[in-house]
Design an enzyme around this catalytic site. Structure first.
Site, short mmCIF file in Angstrom:
data_model
loop_
_atom_site.label_atom_id
_atom_site.label_comp_id
_atom_site.label_asym_id
_atom_site.label_seq_id
_atom_site.Cartn_x
_atom_site.Cartn_y
_atom_site.Cartn_z
N LYS A 197 0.85 -1.18 0.00
CA LYS A 197 0.00 0.00 0.00
C LYS A 197 0.89 1.23 0.00
CE LYS A 197 -3.70 2.19 2.62
NZ LYS A 197 -4.54 2.10 3.81
N LYS A 250 -2.15 -1.68 -3.95
CA LYS A 250 -2.99 -0.49 -3.87
C LYS A 250 -2.15 0.77 -3.88
CE LYS A 250 -5.95 1.72 -0.56
NZ LYS A 250 -6.06 1.94 0.82
C1 PBG Z 1 -7.60 3.13 5.35
C2 PBG Z 1 -7.82 3.00 3.90
C3 PBG Z 1 -7.61 3.95 2.89
C4 PBG Z 1 -8.09 3.39 1.71
C5 PBG Z 1 -8.55 2.12 2.03
N1 PBG Z 1 -8.35 1.88 3.38
C6 PBG Z 1 -7.11 5.32 2.93
C7 PBG Z 1 -5.83 5.68 3.56
O1 PBG Z 1 -4.88 4.91 3.64
O2 PBG Z 1 -5.81 6.82 4.01
C8 PBG Z 1 -8.12 4.08 0.39
C9 PBG Z 1 -9.13 3.58 -0.57
C10 PBG Z 1 -9.47 4.53 -1.66
O3 PBG Z 1 -8.81 5.57 -1.86
O4 PBG Z 1 -10.41 4.22 -2.38
N2 PBG Z 1 -6.39 2.66 5.82
ZN ZN Z 2 -6.14 3.42 7.99
#
Ligand code: PBG
Ligand code: ZN
Length: 322
Positions: A197, A250
């Site tokens: 991520k 992601k």
């Molecule tokens: C929370 C989370 C996020 C997303 C999914 N779970 C945002 C972040 O890390 O701030 C992003 C998903 C999206 O942008 O559609 N940890």
């Molecule tokens: Zn989070």
């Protein structure tokens, strides 16, 4: 020999049946996951201004969403909760009557085996500071957070979640969650880890929708630097060793999907995130939305994604039908 290459590649492209017969990749509803936001504070669904066409839902409307997905043959939903109460430890994330726990129970009571319910596991929607872990002296603490992740996992599995999807990027989170689940009798509940991520600007619309933007600092101490790709493999391998069943990439960066799938050969998911959704929406001003969305998602499959989590899931399923 100079006549041999004539039509060499073109013979298999000359009509649609031949092209379909020889296609290497297929986009189909069976591999899609639809993300939804369930907000405890709402009485009716509300369009997300930063994500046109997407909504936050009250608990009372999620059965309708489930019905739509089942009708469209989309097998799974990914749930994010927006609680009515936030605190420094995100304790409503593991409350018996938490918003996600209630949503899971409602969906599983109604749809049972017709719909897989995946729960996002993080703290940022539940903490008053908006970070994905416990904060002390302005720092996000890794190990102290793991124990809470374990509690959330057990509580989500207890409510009936089919897959637990931890997204907080704490080191050791998969192992901590696996051990907690096994200890409480949920050894058959798989983990889909947000293994890779990135610290990406593409999450911005989501943070408005989920009300989860950090109040200070950013997530660069726990999310990955976008310049790195070997690091993605190290993160992914660690999660596998800790017991992850599915790895997620992601945002849906193609090179990273390709490397994870081809080097690790494990079930691979990718999340086409909120910013990607908005970019695709914006592109529809200039060219055909349907073609652009189908092409974009097909490329993720071609790169190696087995599972695609996308806000476009319903549109894709509809478009593929006709
Ligand atoms: C929370 C989370 C996020 C997303 C999914 N779970 C945002 C972040 O890390 O701030 C992003 C998903 C999206 O942008 O559609 N940890
Ligand atoms: Zn989070």
């Amino acid at each position: 020999m100079d006549t041999f290459p004539k039509n060499r590649f073109r013979r298999l492209r000359k009509n649609k049946k031949l092209r379909d017969l020889t296609s290497e990749t297929d986009l189909s509803p069976e591999n899609l996951v639809y993300p939804i936001f369930v907000d405890e504070n709402l009485n009716e669904r509300k369009e997300i201004p930063e994500m046109p066409g997407q909504y936050t839902y009250p608990l009372s409307e999620i059965i309708n969403v489930g019905e739509e997905l089942v009708d469209l043959k989309i097998p799974a939903v990914l749930i994010f909760g927006i609680p009515s109460r936030k605190d420094p430890f995100g304790s409503s994330a593991y409350a018996e009557d938490g918003v996600v726990q209630k949503a899971v129970r409602l969906l599983k009571d109604t749809f049972a085996d017709e719909l897989l319910v995946i729960t996002d596991l993080c703290l940022c929607e539940y903490t008053d500071h908006g970070h994905c872990g416990i904060v002390k002296n302005g720092k996000v603490l890794n190990d102290e957070t793991l124990e809470i992740y374990g509690k959330i996992a057990v509580s989500q599995a207890g409510a009936g979640a089919d897959i637990i999807a931890p997204s907080g990027m704490m080191d050791g989170m998969v192992l901590a969650i696996r051990e907690a689940l096994d200890r409480e009798g949920f050894s058959d509940v798989p983990i889909m880890s947000y293994a890779v991520k990135y610290n990406s600007v593409l999450y911005t619309p989501f943070r408005y929708a989920a009300q989860s933007a950090p109040k200070f600092g950013d997530r660069s101490s726990y999310q990955m630097d976008i310049r790195n790709s070997d690091e993605a493999l190290r993160e992914a391998k660690a999660d596998l060793e800790e017991g992850a069943d599915i790895l997620m990439v992601k945002p849906s960066f193609l090179d990273i999907i390709y490397r994870i799938k081809s080097e690790l050969k494990v079930p691979t998911a990718t999340y086409c995130v909120s910013g990607e959704y908005v970019m695709l929406k914006a592109s529809s001003v200039y060219f055909d939305e349907r073609r652009s969305v189908l092409e974009y998602h097909t490329c993720r499959k071609r790169a190696g994604a087995d599972i695609i989590i996308t806000y476009y899931a319903k549109d894709i399923a509809r478009w593929l039908k006709d």
